[in-house]
Design a protein around this motif. Structure first.
Motif, PDB file in Angstrom:
ATOM      1  N   ALA A   7       0.840  -1.205   0.000  1.00  0.00           N
ATOM      2  CA  ALA A   7       0.000   0.000   0.000  1.00  0.00           C
ATOM      3  C   ALA A   7       0.871   1.248   0.000  1.00  0.00           C
ATOM      4  O   ALA A   7       0.558   2.244  -0.671  1.00  0.00           O
ATOM      5  N   PHE A   8       1.990   1.205   0.741  1.00  0.00           N
ATOM      6  CA  PHE A   8       2.909   2.342   0.790  1.00  0.00           C
ATOM      7  C   PHE A   8       3.467   2.634  -0.596  1.00  0.00           C
ATOM      8  O   PHE A   8       3.479   3.789  -1.058  1.00  0.00           O
ATOM      9  N   TYR A   9       3.942   1.603  -1.275  1.00  0.00           N
ATOM     10  CA  TYR A   9       4.525   1.803  -2.599  1.00  0.00           C
ATOM     11  C   TYR A   9       3.481   2.256  -3.613  1.00  0.00           C
ATOM     12  O   TYR A   9       3.789   3.023  -4.541  1.00  0.00           O
ATOM     13  N   ALA A  10       2.259   1.795  -3.444  1.00  0.00           N
ATOM     14  CA  ALA A  10       1.179   2.238  -4.334  1.00  0.00           C
ATOM     15  C   ALA A  10       0.930   3.737  -4.157  1.00  0.00           C
ATOM     16  O   ALA A  10       0.691   4.462  -5.133  1.00  0.00           O
ATOM     17  N   ARG A  11       0.995   4.222  -2.910  1.00  0.00           N
ATOM     18  CA  ARG A  11       0.791   5.640  -2.627  1.00  0.00           C
ATOM     19  C   ARG A  11       1.925   6.480  -3.222  1.00  0.00           C
ATOM     20  O   ARG A  11       1.692   7.539  -3.799  1.00  0.00           O
ATOM     21  N   VAL A  12       3.160   6.011  -3.060  1.00  0.00           N
ATOM     22  CA  VAL A  12       4.303   6.741  -3.617  1.00  0.00           C
ATOM     23  C   VAL A  12       4.167   6.845  -5.134  1.00  0.00           C
ATOM     24  O   VAL A  12       4.360   7.919  -5.728  1.00  0.00           O
ATOM     25  N   LYS A  13       3.803   5.740  -5.757  1.00  0.00           N
ATOM     26  CA  LYS A  13       3.656   5.723  -7.215  1.00  0.00           C
ATOM     27  C   LYS A  13       2.514   6.629  -7.672  1.00  0.00           C
ATOM     28  O   LYS A  13       2.562   7.228  -8.750  1.00  0.00           O
ATOM     29  N   GLN A  14       1.498   6.739  -6.830  1.00  0.00           N
ATOM     30  CA  GLN A  14       0.354   7.591  -7.148  1.00  0.00           C
ATOM     31  C   GLN A  14       0.778   9.052  -7.305  1.00  0.00           C
ATOM     32  O   GLN A  14       0.322   9.755  -8.208  1.00  0.00           O
ATOM     33  N   TYR A  15       1.674   9.514  -6.426  1.00  0.00           N
ATOM     34  CA  TYR A  15       2.088  10.919  -6.437  1.00  0.00           C
ATOM     35  C   TYR A  15       3.373  11.158  -7.239  1.00  0.00           C
ATOM     36  O   TYR A  15       3.524  12.200  -7.881  1.00  0.00           O
ATOM     37  N   LEU A  16       4.293  10.199  -7.151  1.00  0.00           N
ATOM     38  CA  LEU A  16       5.587  10.348  -7.831  1.00  0.00           C
ATOM     39  C   LEU A  16       5.904   9.042  -8.575  1.00  0.00           C
ATOM     40  O   LEU A  16       6.636   8.185  -8.074  1.00  0.00           O
ATOM     41  N   PRO A  17       5.343   8.854  -9.758  1.00  0.00           N
ATOM     42  CA  PRO A  17       5.451   7.581 -10.494  1.00  0.00           C
ATOM     43  C   PRO A  17       6.876   7.092 -10.743  1.00  0.00           C
ATOM     44  O   PRO A  17       7.118   5.888 -10.792  1.00  0.00           O
ATOM     45  N   SER A  18       7.832   8.015 -10.877  1.00  0.00           N
ATOM     46  CA  SER A  18       9.198   7.599 -11.218  1.00  0.00           C
ATOM     47  C   SER A  18      10.161   7.695 -10.031  1.00  0.00           C
ATOM     48  O   SER A  18      11.380   7.654 -10.198  1.00  0.00           O
ATOM     49  N   TYR A  19       9.613   7.811  -8.802  1.00  0.00           N
ATOM     50  CA  TYR A  19      10.473   8.016  -7.629  1.00  0.00           C
ATOM     51  C   TYR A  19      11.352   6.789  -7.350  1.00  0.00           C
ATOM     52  O   TYR A  19      10.909   5.646  -7.428  1.00  0.00           O
ATOM     53  N   LYS A  20      12.623   7.057  -6.989  1.00  0.00           N
ATOM     54  CA  LYS A  20      13.559   6.011  -6.586  1.00  0.00           C
ATOM     55  C   LYS A  20      14.237   6.419  -5.285  1.00  0.00           C
ATOM     56  O   LYS A  20      14.594   7.581  -5.118  1.00  0.00           O
ATOM     57  N   PHE A  21      14.409   5.470  -4.391  1.00  0.00           N
ATOM     58  CA  PHE A  21      15.033   5.756  -3.099  1.00  0.00           C
ATOM     59  C   PHE A  21      16.521   6.048  -3.257  1.00  0.00           C
ATOM     60  O   PHE A  21      17.207   5.401  -4.042  1.00  0.00           O
ATOM     61  N   MET A  64      13.134  11.126   5.952  1.00  0.00           N
ATOM     62  CA  MET A  64      13.213  11.851   4.687  1.00  0.00           C
ATOM     63  C   MET A  64      14.495  11.431   3.971  1.00  0.00           C
ATOM     64  O   MET A  64      15.601  11.701   4.458  1.00  0.00           O
ATOM     65  N   PRO A  65      14.377  10.751   2.835  1.00  0.00           N
ATOM     66  CA  PRO A  65      15.568  10.340   2.081  1.00  0.00           C
ATOM     67  C   PRO A  65      16.450  11.527   1.716  1.00  0.00           C
ATOM     68  O   PRO A  65      15.997  12.664   1.642  1.00  0.00           O
ATOM     69  N   PHE A  66      17.708  11.237   1.495  1.00  0.00           N
ATOM     70  CA  PHE A  66      18.701  12.261   1.177  1.00  0.00           C
ATOM     71  C   PHE A  66      18.263  13.088  -0.026  1.00  0.00           C
ATOM     72  O   PHE A  66      17.825  12.550  -1.040  1.00  0.00           O
ATOM     73  N   GLU A  67      18.378  14.423   0.075  1.00  0.00           N
ATOM     74  CA  GLU A  67      17.982  15.335  -1.001  1.00  0.00           C
ATOM     75  C   GLU A  67      18.952  15.236  -2.180  1.00  0.00           C
ATOM     76  O   GLU A  67      20.161  15.354  -2.006  1.00  0.00           O
ATOM     77  N   GLN A  68      18.410  15.031  -3.377  1.00  0.00           N
ATOM     78  CA  GLN A  68      19.243  14.963  -4.578  1.00  0.00           C
ATOM     79  C   GLN A  68      18.696  15.864  -5.690  1.00  0.00           C
ATOM     80  O   GLN A  68      18.888  15.603  -6.869  1.00  0.00           O
ATOM     81  N   ASN A  69      18.000  16.948  -5.275  1.00  0.00           N
ATOM     82  CA  ASN A  69      17.423  17.907  -6.223  1.00  0.00           C
ATOM     83  C   ASN A  69      16.457  17.256  -7.208  1.00  0.00           C
ATOM     84  O   ASN A  69      16.383  17.632  -8.380  1.00  0.00           O
ATOM     85  N   THR A  70      15.771  16.246  -6.719  1.00  0.00           N
ATOM     86  CA  THR A  70      14.753  15.588  -7.542  1.00  0.00           C
ATOM     87  C   THR A  70      13.499  15.435  -6.687  1.00  0.00           C
ATOM     88  O   THR A  70      13.361  16.035  -5.634  1.00  0.00           O
ATOM     89  N   ASP A  71      12.566  14.611  -7.159  1.00  0.00           N
ATOM     90  CA  ASP A  71      11.377  14.318  -6.357  1.00  0.00           C
ATOM     91  C   ASP A  71      11.812  13.731  -5.016  1.00  0.00           C
ATOM     92  O   ASP A  71      12.824  13.021  -4.937  1.00  0.00           O
ATOM     93  N   ASN A  72      11.027  14.022  -3.970  1.00  0.00           N
ATOM     94  CA  ASN A  72      11.374  13.448  -2.673  1.00  0.00           C
ATOM     95  C   ASN A  72      10.113  13.191  -1.858  1.00  0.00           C
ATOM     96  O   ASN A  72       9.035  13.708  -2.176  1.00  0.00           O
TER      97      ASN A  72
END
Length: 280
Positions: free
Chosen positions: A203-217, A241-249
């Motif tokens: 369910a967590f991964y489904a939510r992440v994909k819902q808002y940020l489809p291409s997000y990678k940890f 909060m994962p490390f900031e890399q100037n991308t989606d977070n």
């Protein structure tokens, strides 16, 4: 009445035998020298160690010294010695050495000759050569014990509760990060995963994909903070909060590092947005 006394005595005897067996099982699981939790006290019994017990002796000495080294760092001074000891055991589990090849046997024999001199002369303090030979003895195949945890690079993510231990395998060059969580409510500790397990958190991964489809940890150590102390519904959560890399977070939360919930997200260049409650 006499039969009752006989049954009572028999029951007491059975309970005594049961506890004795449990104690033996526990002792066996800890190794012959598991009762020693100080390297100096363990070193004092060196002369009485039999050849067949040297595996357990040197193994326990290795674990204790490594744990005591970690304890010397200021950011770990509040961590109980027992926790650091168990952590070292977890990171460097006992390496089976009964099936050593000829080269392994030769390395171990050479290491033991050196160790005999150091222990007999009680030359044990801050001795790098001694520790090299201990490592060679407990792991002549250069497997588990070529993983080095650098105490100077340990990060305290949440004071007295959550630590990140960076390790490097000197044999393969592989880097790995361990996260040690001290659960104060249970006076216990666990090595945990910061990135949610995909199988257990669909369910967590489904939510992440819902808002940020291409997000990678990110592979880097994240930032972690505790929930609001004055809010009983929030105080037990850890916000990650994962490390900031100037991308989606993203930011997500957990109480036990097993079950995770997405709390907010941000697309690159946009503001942070809270996550709406899941629909039932």
């Amino acid at each position: 009445m006499e039969n009752e006394n006989i049954n009572y005595k028999k029951m007491r005897r059975n309970i005594t035998i049961l506890f004795a067996l449990l104690s033996m099982t526990f002792a066996f699981g800890q190794g012959k020298y598991g009762k020693y939790l100080s390297s100096k006290k363990l070193a004092m019994v060196y002369k009485s160690v039999k050849d067949q017990d040297k595996d357990d002796f040197y193994q326990q000495y290795y674990w204790l010294v490594k744990a005591e080294q970690l304890k010397t760092y200021p950011h770990l001074k509040e961590v109980k010695p027992k926790v650091l000891y168990e952590f070292v055991k977890k990171v460097n589990p006992q390496n089976p050495t009964k099936k050593l090849d000829e080269r392994g046997k030769e390395l171990r024999a050479t290491a033991e000759l050196s160790l005999n001199q150091y222990f007999k002369n009680k030359n044990l303090d801050n001795n790098a050569v001694l520790m090299y030979n201990i490592e060679t003895y407990v792991d002549p195949s250069k497997g588990q014990y070529y993983t080095k945890v650098d105490a100077e690079k340990i990060k305290e993510l949440v004071p007295k509760e959550l630590f990140a231990f960076n390790s490097n395998n000197r044999n393969t060059g592989e880097d790995k990060t361990y996260y040690l969580w001290i659960d104060k409510s249970k006076d216990d500790f666990n090595i945990v995963d910061i990135i949610p397990d995909e199988k257990d958190n669909k369910a967590f991964y489904a939510r992440v994909k819902q808002y940020l489809p291409s997000y990678k940890f990110s592979k880097y150590v994240p930032s972690v903070k505790k929930g609001t102390k004055t809010d009983r519904t929030d105080a037990d959560f850890y916000y990650i909060m994962p490390f900031e890399q100037n991308t989606d977070n993203i930011e997500y939360k957990t109480k036990d590092f097993k079950n995770f919930e997405l709390s907010q997200y941000r697309k690159a260049g946009d503001e942070w947005k809270g996550v709406e409650k899941p629909r039932k």
